[in-house]
Every structure is written in C-alpha cells, then in structure tokens.
Design a protein around this motif. Structure first.
Motif, PDB file in Angstrom:
ATOM      1  N   ILE A   1      91.782 -15.677  -3.043  1.00 54.96           N
ATOM      2  CA  ILE A   1      92.843 -14.780  -3.506  1.00 54.96           C
ATOM      3  C   ILE A   1      93.914 -15.713  -4.059  1.00 54.96           C
ATOM      4  O   ILE A   1      94.511 -16.487  -3.305  1.00 54.96           O
ATOM      5  N   ASP A   2      94.110 -15.701  -5.352  1.00 57.69           N
ATOM      6  CA  ASP A   2      94.896 -16.747  -6.024  1.00 57.69           C
ATOM      7  C   ASP A   2      94.362 -18.109  -5.585  1.00 57.69           C
ATOM      8  O   ASP A   2      93.177 -18.345  -5.683  1.00 57.69           O
ATOM      9  N   ASP A   3      95.260 -18.966  -5.032  1.00 59.13           N
ATOM     10  CA  ASP A   3      94.796 -20.296  -4.616  1.00 59.13           C
ATOM     11  C   ASP A   3      94.340 -20.331  -3.166  1.00 59.13           C
ATOM     12  O   ASP A   3      93.960 -21.394  -2.664  1.00 59.13           O
ATOM     13  N   CYS A   4      94.447 -19.204  -2.510  1.00 62.53           N
ATOM     14  CA  CYS A   4      94.136 -19.170  -1.078  1.00 62.53           C
ATOM     15  C   CYS A   4      92.628 -18.954  -0.888  1.00 62.53           C
ATOM     16  O   CYS A   4      92.065 -17.980  -1.395  1.00 62.53           O
ATOM     17  N   ALA A   5      91.985 -19.877  -0.169  1.00 62.67           N
ATOM     18  CA  ALA A   5      90.544 -19.710   0.093  1.00 62.67           C
ATOM     19  C   ALA A   5      90.350 -18.553   1.065  1.00 62.67           C
ATOM     20  O   ALA A   5      91.172 -18.346   1.963  1.00 62.67           O
ATOM     21  N   PHE A   6      89.285 -17.809   0.863  1.00 66.04           N
ATOM     22  CA  PHE A   6      89.027 -16.630   1.698  1.00 66.04           C
ATOM     23  C   PHE A   6      87.678 -16.764   2.399  1.00 66.04           C
ATOM     24  O   PHE A   6      86.660 -17.047   1.756  1.00 66.04           O
ATOM     25  N   PHE A   7      87.677 -16.554   3.712  1.00 67.39           N
ATOM     26  CA  PHE A   7      86.434 -16.579   4.476  1.00 67.39           C
ATOM     27  C   PHE A   7      86.338 -15.290   5.283  1.00 67.39           C
ATOM     28  O   PHE A   7      87.160 -15.063   6.178  1.00 67.39           O
ATOM     29  N   GLY A   8      85.366 -14.472   4.953  1.00 67.71           N
ATOM     30  CA  GLY A   8      85.166 -13.213   5.665  1.00 67.71           C
ATOM     31  C   GLY A   8      84.056 -13.377   6.684  1.00 67.71           C
ATOM     32  O   GLY A   8      82.869 -13.397   6.332  1.00 67.71           O
ATOM     33  N   LEU A   9      84.443 -13.515   7.963  1.00 68.84           N
ATOM     34  CA  LEU A   9      83.436 -13.647   9.018  1.00 68.84           C
ATOM     35  C   LEU A   9      82.894 -12.269   9.361  1.00 68.84           C
ATOM     36  O   LEU A   9      83.653 -11.292   9.384  1.00 68.84           O
ATOM     37  N   PRO A  10      81.606 -12.176   9.665  1.00 65.28           N
ATOM     38  CA  PRO A  10      81.058 -10.910  10.139  1.00 65.28           C
ATOM     39  C   PRO A  10      81.712 -10.520  11.474  1.00 65.28           C
ATOM     40  O   PRO A  10      82.232 -11.379  12.185  1.00 65.28           O
ATOM     41  N   GLY A  11      81.686  -9.248  11.809  1.00 65.18           N
ATOM     42  CA  GLY A  11      82.335  -8.782  13.034  1.00 65.18           C
ATOM     43  C   GLY A  11      81.595  -9.155  14.306  1.00 65.18           C
ATOM     44  O   GLY A  11      82.212  -9.439  15.340  1.00 65.18           O
ATOM     45  N   ASN A  12      80.266  -9.183  14.257  1.00 68.09           N
ATOM     46  CA  ASN A  12      79.527  -9.515  15.475  1.00 68.09           C
ATOM     47  C   ASN A  12      79.954 -10.896  15.972  1.00 68.09           C
ATOM     48  O   ASN A  12      79.960 -11.859  15.203  1.00 68.09           O
ATOM     49  N   PRO A  13      80.331 -10.991  17.232  1.00 71.11           N
ATOM     50  CA  PRO A  13      80.955 -12.216  17.733  1.00 71.11           C
ATOM     51  C   PRO A  13      80.131 -13.487  17.544  1.00 71.11           C
ATOM     52  O   PRO A  13      80.673 -14.535  17.202  1.00 71.11           O
ATOM     53  N   VAL A  14      78.833 -13.433  17.773  1.00 72.93           N
ATOM     54  CA  VAL A  14      78.023 -14.650  17.605  1.00 72.93           C
ATOM     55  C   VAL A  14      77.984 -15.026  16.126  1.00 72.93           C
ATOM     56  O   VAL A  14      78.116 -16.202  15.754  1.00 72.93           O
ATOM     57  N   SER A  15      77.866 -14.023  15.262  1.00 71.42           N
ATOM     58  CA  SER A  15      77.837 -14.288  13.818  1.00 71.42           C
ATOM     59  C   SER A  15      79.163 -14.912  13.377  1.00 71.42           C
ATOM     60  O   SER A  15      79.179 -15.835  12.561  1.00 71.42           O
ATOM     61  N   ALA A  16      80.251 -14.402  13.921  1.00 67.01           N
ATOM     62  CA  ALA A  16      81.569 -14.917  13.534  1.00 67.01           C
ATOM     63  C   ALA A  16      81.686 -16.390  13.923  1.00 67.01           C
ATOM     64  O   ALA A  16      82.091 -17.234  13.111  1.00 67.01           O
ATOM     65  N   ALA A  17      81.300 -16.711  15.159  1.00 66.27           N
ATOM     66  CA  ALA A  17      81.451 -18.093  15.634  1.00 66.27           C
ATOM     67  C   ALA A  17      80.513 -19.041  14.894  1.00 66.27           C
ATOM     68  O   ALA A  17      80.904 -20.144  14.500  1.00 66.27           O
TER      69      ALA A  17
END
Ligand code: AMP
Ligand code: MG
Length: 413
Positions: free
Chosen positions: A294-310
């Motif tokens: 988003i503009d110069d800001c890097a974006f990381f969308g982690l999945p909601g499932n906790p193991v997937s997020a980690a």
C-alpha cells in the motif's frame, strides 16, 4: 501477474518462486543512527566493522604456569624463578637464559620468553623450577592478532547483533555503532469473532491469539510494533485502518480475511487501496497468504488459522522484514532425519508439517509428527521443535523415509 500452474493445484504459486519474487520487490531504504554498543542488541549493522586493534594486542599466557625459553629446557636442569606476571600486572623485566617467571592465564608474556609450561607439569623448589617433558616453542602462548588483526573486517554490514556478536564488538573496545533504524510494523487482526484477553466470549467467539503471537515474534526481532488491535469484518473500517497504517509503518501485517469466505475482505481491500504482489501459494499450511504494497508500505496478509499464521510469518514475513531492515539473512540449514512414523501428505503443495526431532541411540536424527497437523491446532505447534520441508510433489512419507527439516528457534517463536 502470471498465474503459475503447478502439479495438481493450478493457480497456486510454488513457495520458492513466490518467496524470491517477494524479496525482489522489497528494498532496504533504512536511515542509520549511531548508538552505544550496550544498546545494540538485535540491531542490524549499517557499516562493516573493522578491528581498531589487534586481538589479542599482546602475547599472553593461555595457562597458569611458568614462562620460559624453550631452548633452555634440559631434563633435570632447573630454571631460576625471577618474578611474576599477573593479568593486568605485567613483569617489567626481561627473561635471560636459564630464567623463568611465574605467569597466570591472560598475563603478558615477558620479553625474552617464548613458551609457557603449565604448573601441573612443573616442580618447584627454593625459587628453582623444574619443568617436566619436552617443550614446543610457543606452547600455551596466545600471540598478538591471533584472533583478529587490526584493520581486518570482523563483521559485514547487515549483520544482526546477537549476544555473540555483541561480545566480539565489546572486545574491540568500540563505543558506538552505526546501525539501521529499527523497522516499524503495524499489526492487526480481522474477525468479528475475536476477543481480547480477559473479555467474555459470546457464543461463536474465540480469543485473538495470532496478534499476540506475531507481536511476540516481532518484538524478539527488535521491531517497533504499532498494534491496531482487532478490526471488525467491515470493509470500510478495514480500508481506513489499512490507509492509516500504511502512512505510519514500514510494513503492515494482518491476520484473517484472506480466504474466499463471505466475510473475507482483506485481499479485496488490499486490491482497492494498494497492489497485490501475489495471493495463494502452493504451501500447507498457509495457502491464502497474501503479499503486496500500500504505497511504500509492504503488506503481509497472514491466514487466520493460527498455525498458518505462525508458519507463514516465519517462512515469508521474517525474511521479508530482514530485507526491509537491511539484515543479510543467511539461508536456514536443513537437516536430514528419518521418519519414525508415517506422515500423511498429498502431492501439490509444499508441506511444512510440525515435528519433534530427536537424536536416536545410533546418533542419527529421527522425527515424529508433533500431534495434530491441523492448521487450527496451535497446541501441537507449541510442542514441535522442527518444521519439516516436504517437497511439493511428494506424497505420503513412510516410516523409515528421509525427510528434510529445519529446527525451530525456540527463542524467537
Ligand atoms: P479467516 O482467515 O478470517 O477466514 O479465519 C480462519 C480461521 O482462523 C477461523 O477459524 C478464524 O476464527 C480463525 N482466526 C482468525 N483470526 C484469528 C486470530 N487472530 N486468532 C486466532 N484465530 C483466528
Ligand atoms: Mg475472518
């Protein structure tokens, strides 16, 4: 963006391909600051460090014993004891033929001496010392610059200062270091079902664990976190929060809302207010992981499932943040271990199963699954000490098969 077909799951991008692409789209543009060495833990060096001194800077003893000239050693002949050299209190005289001095570990070797005999190998009577056995010239002496020479590059720019690096920097007597300014990362969870610790759960609610766990990992990495808390599944609110976060942080990390459910707005909003780099990877867990800007800001969308997020945080966000922070991350070593039990796996996605690895009686490594491999079961994750790297095209792993794994660094996650 090209859609990559792979194996049995078309449209999913292979892990290595996506990771390389992501790192290529990220650039370190950090400003630097000077900080006292004592405050440098977890900082990233902005300049190479060359040694201002020889280490050690003077010849000294590696043992408690006697400093002498190797050529003076003759079986049964004693050496005259003429003084003492203690650490911080060198002997000021010079050693002549047939002489020795008492010397302690770290004490300066006196002029004229070339070797040290440990005290356990000497007999001493009325200021005469009888060293036993042959003496190799230079034995038990630490020579100047043996460790580091003045002007030698000790650390490259991009080195993370951990406790070991910090000790070396301290041994050089450096007072200040030029480091990259720490990253600022905005963090939020999306989900109408999420509650903060201490709040009562209404029917259908759960506690927000991703944000707490990810924040802990970020803090371990020395990153400044702006915590936006829990954001409801409301596209308007999500949009506004994303835009605010993008002006305040170097990167935005979200959890949840990246799948294809009716209340999954994260990816849609990212598409509206920013640019998607990729979405959906041929990995398990973590398929819906999204990356963009988003503009110069890097974006990381982690999945909601906790193991997937980690797991996606560790595999993708950690190296991405290293790139942004100016850190030269070394490749993670993979170990080979024998499966002590079967691991279920279908071809199509690279599978980072959670395991418990241990040394077997014959010295080899053996690994078993760490409980449930469901991406919603985080308790098994906490038990695990390794992540298996099961190749994308691989099927079931039979007992006795060899698998690659990386150890989980228990200090960081
Ligand atoms: P989502 O990706 O939003 O569809 O969420 C997938 C699953 O993860 C659902 O079961 C959510 O309730 C759960 N989940 C989402 N966010 C979190 C969170 N922050 N902490 C724990 N579980 C979550
Ligand atoms: Mg959700």
């Amino acid at each position: 963006m090209a859609i990559h077909d792979c194996c049995s799951q078309p449209g999913l991008r292979p892990f290595i391909d996506a990771k390389t692409d992501m790192l290529n789209r990220l650039e370190a543009t950090r400003s630097t600051e000077l900080i006292p060495v004592e405050q440098a833990l977890n900082c990233i060096l902005a300049d190479p460090i060359s040694s201002p001194i020889d280490v050690p800077s003077f010849a000294n003893s590696a043992m408690d014993g006697y400093a002498l000239r190797a050529e003076d050693i003759t079986e049964g002949v004693g050496l005259q004891l003429i003084g003492t050299s203690l650490a911080g209190h060198p002997f000021s005289g010079r050693l002549g033929p047939g002489e020795c001095i008492r010397i302690m570990t770290g004490a300066a070797l006196p002029l004229g001496a070339d070797s040290v005999v440990m005290q356990e190998n000497c007999r001493s009577e009325h200021n005469v010392v009888y060293p036993a056995g042959p003496v190799n010239t230079g034995q038990h002496v630490r020579f100047p610059a043996e460790d580091l020479a003045q002007g030698e590059t000790v650390f490259e720019a991009g080195t993370r200062v951990n406790a070991r690096v910090l000790s070396v920097l301290a041994s050089l007597g450096l007072e200040q270091l030029c480091v990259f300014r720490p990253l600022t990362v905005a963090l939020l969870s999306t989900g109408d079902e999420l509650k903060n610790p201490g709040e009562l759960l209404a029917p259908g609610d759960i506690y927000d664990s991703n944000r707490i766990g990810v924040r802990a990992m970020l803090e371990r990495l020395g990153i400044r976190v702006i915590d936006y808390g829990i954001i409801a599944d409301d596209p308007q609110l999500i949009r506004q929060t994303f835009l605010n976060a993008a002006t305040e942080a170097d990167a935005l990390i979200t959890s949840g809302g990246v799948s294809v459910g009716d209340a999954d707005y994260t990816r849609q909003v990212l598409e509206e207010v920013g640019r998607i780099g990729f979405w959906k990877l041929a990995i398990k867990p973590g398929k819906p992981f999204a990356f963009g800007h988003i503009d110069d800001c890097a974006f990381f969308g982690l999945p909601g499932n906790p193991v997937s997020a980690a797991v996606t945080f560790h595999l993708l966000v950690r190296p991405a943040l290293a790139r942004l922070a100016g850190e030269a991350l070394k490749p993670t070593p993979l170990l080979q271990a024998r499966a002590l039990m079967p691991f279920r796996k279908s071809p199509g996605r690279m599978d980072f199963q959670r395991g418990i690895v241990s040394t077997q009686p014959d010295g080899s490594l053996g690994v078993v699954p760490a409980g449930s491999q469901s991406s919603a079961v985080y308790s098994a994750m906490a038990e695990a000490n390794c992540l298996l790297h099961l190749e994308q095209d691989r099927g079931n792993v039979a007992e006795g098969d060899t698998v690659a794994l990386e150890l989980i660094d228990g200090l960081y996650w």
